[in-house]
Design an enzyme around this catalytic site. Structure first.
Site, PDB file in Angstrom:
ATOM      1  N   GLY A  12       0.889  -1.325  -0.119  1.00 54.21           N
ATOM      2  CA  GLY A  12      -0.031  -0.059  -0.200  1.00 54.21           C
ATOM      3  C   GLY A  12       1.028   1.201   0.109  1.00 54.21           C
ATOM      4  N   GLN A  13       0.277   2.274  -0.233  1.00 56.87           N
ATOM      5  CA  GLN A  13       1.044   3.854  -0.382  1.00 56.87           C
ATOM      6  C   GLN A  13       1.965   4.035   0.855  1.00 56.87           C
ATOM      7  OE1 GLN A  13      -0.807   7.309  -0.762  1.00 56.87           O
ATOM      8  NE2 GLN A  13      -2.700   6.948   0.572  1.00 56.87           N
ATOM      9  N   ASP A  38      -2.208 -13.716   5.317  1.00 49.65           N
ATOM     10  CA  ASP A  38      -3.459 -13.556   5.475  1.00 49.65           C
ATOM     11  C   ASP A  38      -3.885 -12.989   7.077  1.00 49.65           C
ATOM     12  OD1 ASP A  38      -6.331 -13.439   5.844  1.00 49.65           O
ATOM     13  OD2 ASP A  38      -6.335 -15.515   4.908  1.00 49.65           O
ATOM     14  N   ILE A  39      -4.063 -11.670   7.264  1.00 47.22           N
ATOM     15  CA  ILE A  39      -4.167 -11.475   8.597  1.00 47.22           C
ATOM     16  C   ILE A  39      -5.493 -11.782   9.171  1.00 47.22           C
ATOM     17  CG2 ILE A  39      -2.537  -9.420   8.223  1.00 47.22           C
ATOM     18  CD1 ILE A  39      -5.125  -7.522   8.415  1.00 47.22           C
ATOM     19  N   ALA A  62      -5.271  -2.619   5.648  1.00 45.37           N
ATOM     20  CA  ALA A  62      -6.578  -2.132   5.945  1.00 45.37           C
ATOM     21  C   ALA A  62      -7.431  -2.344   4.776  1.00 45.37           C
ATOM     22  CB  ALA A  62      -6.519  -1.067   6.588  1.00 45.37           C
ATOM     23  N   TYR A  63      -8.793  -2.604   5.107  1.00 46.42           N
ATOM     24  CA  TYR A  63      -9.771  -2.264   3.976  1.00 46.42           C
ATOM     25  C   TYR A  63     -10.238  -1.236   4.044  1.00 46.42           C
ATOM     26  CZ  TYR A  63     -13.947  -3.716   1.162  1.00 46.42           C
ATOM     27  OH  TYR A  63     -14.946  -3.775   0.388  1.00 46.42           O
ATOM     28  N   ASP A 104      -9.243   9.115  11.450  1.00 46.33           N
ATOM     29  CA  ASP A 104     -10.199  10.014  11.722  1.00 46.33           C
ATOM     30  C   ASP A 104     -11.645   9.404  11.859  1.00 46.33           C
ATOM     31  OD1 ASP A 104      -9.617  10.142   8.936  1.00 46.33           O
ATOM     32  OD2 ASP A 104     -11.241  11.962   8.911  1.00 46.33           O
ATOM     33  N   TYR A 127     -16.865   1.615   7.917  1.00 44.22           N
ATOM     34  CA  TYR A 127     -15.383   1.579   8.014  1.00 44.22           C
ATOM     35  C   TYR A 127     -14.895   2.253   9.355  1.00 44.22           C
ATOM     36  CZ  TYR A 127     -10.636   3.541   6.954  1.00 44.22           C
ATOM     37  OH  TYR A 127      -9.385   3.744   7.115  1.00 44.22           O
ATOM     38  N   LYS A 131     -12.590   0.205  12.149  1.00 43.59           N
ATOM     39  CA  LYS A 131     -11.323   0.608  12.549  1.00 43.59           C
ATOM     40  C   LYS A 131     -11.349   0.818  14.035  1.00 43.59           C
ATOM     41  CE  LYS A 131      -8.121   1.598  10.308  1.00 43.59           C
ATOM     42  NZ  LYS A 131      -6.900   0.940   9.966  1.00 43.59           N
TER      43      LYS A 131
END
Length: 292
Positions: A12-13, A38-39, A62-63, A104, A127, A131
């Site tokens: 990911g970025q 595979d977490i 993360a998704y 956030d 989401y 989180k």
């Protein structure tokens, strides 16, 4: 002996830059991403940790498809909550610290003024809910944890708002059309490299806990878009609009501004003003070395 750092979600970025920063900082860095880890599978994670034996696990996995989470609640919780907990427990089992990236979106955005770490979370989206549960899983799974809430992330090695606005603006400029950008949501555009350096600054002191880690200052999406098109010299007309004009499946916080109170309390806040960090991003994109 070098501390071995395992970056999970390394494609990911944020994960790509995390590996870059820690490798340049003298750490031995290992990188894993799906399907190599595979977490959501405890045995899979246990086996991976057993082979690598990291001293620090940095969870950038993360998704993050905010709207898709609304229709895929089970997947969102499997990755963002259950997966976080599995990583935390597996790290604890081998005596490793864990760094977890949160968001956030755990807040509803209704507060007047910046959110601080002890404000009560109240997510409005799947989401955000997933989180927040991930934070709780980390807290209960490993006492040696760092949880960093970030917002409005952009970087040179992934898809993000900066790249989208630049692409759309260039297209609309060719077509002599304008762009509407939401002006009633505020936050702090945060550069990936800044977050990575903030994690690196935290680790040596072992001051575990929950932190806000975003750029200083704030703007609206419209304000950020204006800075982007000006930086690239794109001659396109930007028009401010309201959130109601762009309805999305998942509600967005109107206020995503986070105050880095705890980092400042311990004298470890290295996050620059968002304008300065964006200038660094532009320099890196032109092939120059990042400013330390």
């Amino acid at each position: 002996m070098q501390t071995k750092v395992l970056v999970v979600g390394a494609k990911g970025q944020l994960g790509q830059d995390m590996a870059l920063v820690f490798r340049s900082g003298g750490y031995a860095v290992e990188e894993l991403d799906f399907p190599d880890i595979d977490i959501t599978d405890p045995k899979n994670v246990e086996n991976a940790f057993g082979k690598i034996k990291p001293g620090v696990v940095i969870n950038c996995a993360a998704y993050t498809a905010v709207d898709a989470c609304e229709e895929n609640r089970e997947t969102a919780f499997a990755v963002n909550a259950k997966g976080a907990g599995i990583l935390a427990c597996a790290a604890e089992a081998i005596g490793a610290e864990i760094v977890h990236i949160s968001t956030d979106y755990v807040f509803d955005g209704s507060k007047k003024g910046a959110y601080v770490e002890n404000d009560e979370p109240c997510p409005r989206s799947v989401y955000g809910e997933s989180k927040l549960e991930g934070e709780r899983q980390i807290l209960s799974g490993n006492p040696r944890h760092y949880i960093l809430r970030i917002a409005w992330l952009y970087g040179n090695r992934g898809a993000n708002f900066v790249k989208t606005i630049r692409r759309v603006a260039e297209q609309k400029a060719r077509e002599n059309e304008s762009i509407k950008v939401v002006d009633d949501q505020i936050g702090s555009p945060t550069y990936t490299m800044e977050v990575c350096r903030q994690v690196a600054a935290l680790l040596p002191g072992r001051k575990y806990g929950l932190y806000h880690a975003t750029a200083e200052g704030e703007c609206s999406w419209y304000g950020f878009a204006k800075a982007i098109v000006e930086a690239y010299g794109i001659g396109v007309e930007l028009l401010p609009c309201t959130t109601e004009e762009f309805p999305r499946p998942a509600p967005r916080p109107a206020n995503s501004v986070l105050e880095n109170n705890k980092l400042k309390d311990i004298g470890l806040n290295v996050m620059k003003n968002w304008h300065a960090a964006f200038e660094e991003y532009l320099r890196e994109q032109k092939g120059l070395q990042p400013v330390s």
